[in-house]
Motif scaffolding. Sequence first.
Motif, short mmCIF file in Angstrom:
data_model
loop_
_atom_site.label_atom_id
_atom_site.label_comp_id
_atom_site.label_asym_id
_atom_site.label_seq_id
_atom_site.Cartn_x
_atom_site.Cartn_y
_atom_site.Cartn_z
N LEU A 228 0.80 -1.22 0.00
CA LEU A 228 0.00 0.00 0.00
C LEU A 228 0.83 1.27 0.00
CD1 LEU A 228 -2.92 -0.93 2.42
CD2 LEU A 228 -2.84 -1.09 -0.07
N GLU A 229 2.13 1.14 0.22
CA GLU A 229 3.04 2.28 0.13
C GLU A 229 3.64 2.41 -1.27
OE1 GLU A 229 3.22 4.36 2.65
OE2 GLU A 229 1.82 3.03 3.68
N LYS B 25 -2.87 0.70 -16.03
CA LYS B 25 -1.51 0.54 -16.53
C LYS B 25 -0.63 -0.21 -15.54
CE LYS B 25 -0.23 5.23 -15.03
NZ LYS B 25 0.10 6.59 -15.51
N ILE B 26 -1.09 -0.32 -14.28
CA ILE B 26 -0.35 -1.11 -13.30
C ILE B 26 -0.73 -2.57 -13.39
CG2 ILE B 26 0.02 -1.50 -10.83
CD1 ILE B 26 -0.38 1.48 -10.40
N VAL B 27 -2.04 -2.87 -13.56
CA VAL B 27 -2.51 -4.25 -13.42
C VAL B 27 -2.88 -4.95 -14.72
CG1 VAL B 27 -3.39 -3.71 -11.12
CG2 VAL B 27 -4.94 -3.62 -13.07
N LYS C 32 1.06 7.71 -5.59
CA LYS C 32 0.08 8.48 -4.83
C LYS C 32 -1.23 8.63 -5.60
CE LYS C 32 3.05 11.11 -1.71
NZ LYS C 32 3.43 12.46 -1.22
N GLU C 33 -1.12 8.85 -6.89
CA GLU C 33 -2.32 8.94 -7.73
C GLU C 33 -3.05 7.61 -7.75
OE1 GLU C 33 -3.44 10.57 -12.20
OE2 GLU C 33 -1.39 9.99 -11.74
N ALA C 34 -2.30 6.52 -7.87
CA ALA C 34 -2.91 5.20 -7.94
C ALA C 34 -3.58 4.80 -6.64
CB ALA C 34 -1.85 4.16 -8.32
N GLY D 84 -10.71 4.71 -3.37
CA GLY D 84 -12.08 4.94 -3.78
C GLY D 84 -12.82 3.65 -4.07
N PHE D 85 -12.11 2.64 -4.56
CA PHE D 85 -12.73 1.35 -4.88
C PHE D 85 -12.78 0.42 -3.67
CE2 PHE D 85 -11.85 2.66 -9.21
CZ PHE D 85 -12.90 2.10 -9.92
#
Length: 269
Positions: A55-56, A195-197, A251-253, A259-260
Motif C-alpha cells: 500500500l506504500e 496501466k499497473i494491473v 500516490k495517484e494510484a 475509492g474502490f
Amino acid sequence: MISRATDKVSEELDAWRNRPLDRVYAVIMIDAIVLKIRDGAVANRPVYIAVGINLEGERDVLGMWVGSGGEGAKTWMTWLAELRNRGVEDVLIACCDGLKGLPDSIQNIWPLVDVHLCVVHMVRASLKYALTKHWSQIAKELRQVYTAANADAAEARFAEFEELWGARYPALIGVWRRSWEHFVMFLRFPPEIRKIVYTTNIIESLNSRFRQATRRGHFPSEEAALKVLYLVIRDRQPNRRNPTGRTYNWKEAINVLAGFYGDRVIDNQ
C-alpha cells in the motif's frame, strides 16, 4: 572458500524465502520462467515468481517456487498459503495467467481479492491458434478490446472481432470467452490503475534479467537455480527497472484504489 560463499548464499536465500511480509498488498502478480534443471535427467521446469506492490507503492519479490508444469489447485493452495502464513492477510488485485487452478486458489486464500488475467498472456495464447500472417491484424484488433472504455464497450468490440474471426479461429475466441469474467474486471478502473494491473510488465522485466543470468547450460538442482535467481533479485542496477523499489505515480494510484476498496486501503496505511 567457494563452499563457504555457497553456504552463505544458501542461508541468505532460506532467510529471504521465510521473511515476514506486509499485511496487505494492493497488487500481487504471478508469472513463470522456464529453466533447465536436472532431477535425474535434465528437464524444462517452470519457476513461478510472485511480485507484490504494497500500500506504500513498494514492490518486492514475495516468493519463488519450482514446479513441474502440471500444477493444480492443491499445489497452488500450498504455495499461496505460504504467503498468507508469512503475513499477507489481504490482497486487493491479483494479476496472473489462466494456469489450471490458480485463479480459484487465489480467491480461496484471499476471498475478497479481484483476480485479473494478464492481457499479454491472453493475447499470446490467442495467437497460438492463428496463422502467423494474421498475427499483426489480430493483435491490433484485440488491443481495441482490452483498451475499451468499459466492459460493455469491450463486449461490443469483441462481438465484432468474433464475427470477423470466429469461423476461422474458434479456439482463439474460446480463449477470451472462457476468461471473460476475470478479463473485464480491470476495465472498471481508470488509466492510473489499468496501466499497473493490465499486464505483468514488472515481472516480464524481471524475467528478462533472469534469462540473461541463466541462458547457458542447466542447473544441477532446484536449489542451485533458486540461488541464481535470488542473486539477480538482490542485485540492484542503476538506471534500470529493478524488481524492488518504488512504483511510479503511486500516490495517484493509491487514491484511486482507496475509492474502490475503501477501508481495506485506508485502515491499513
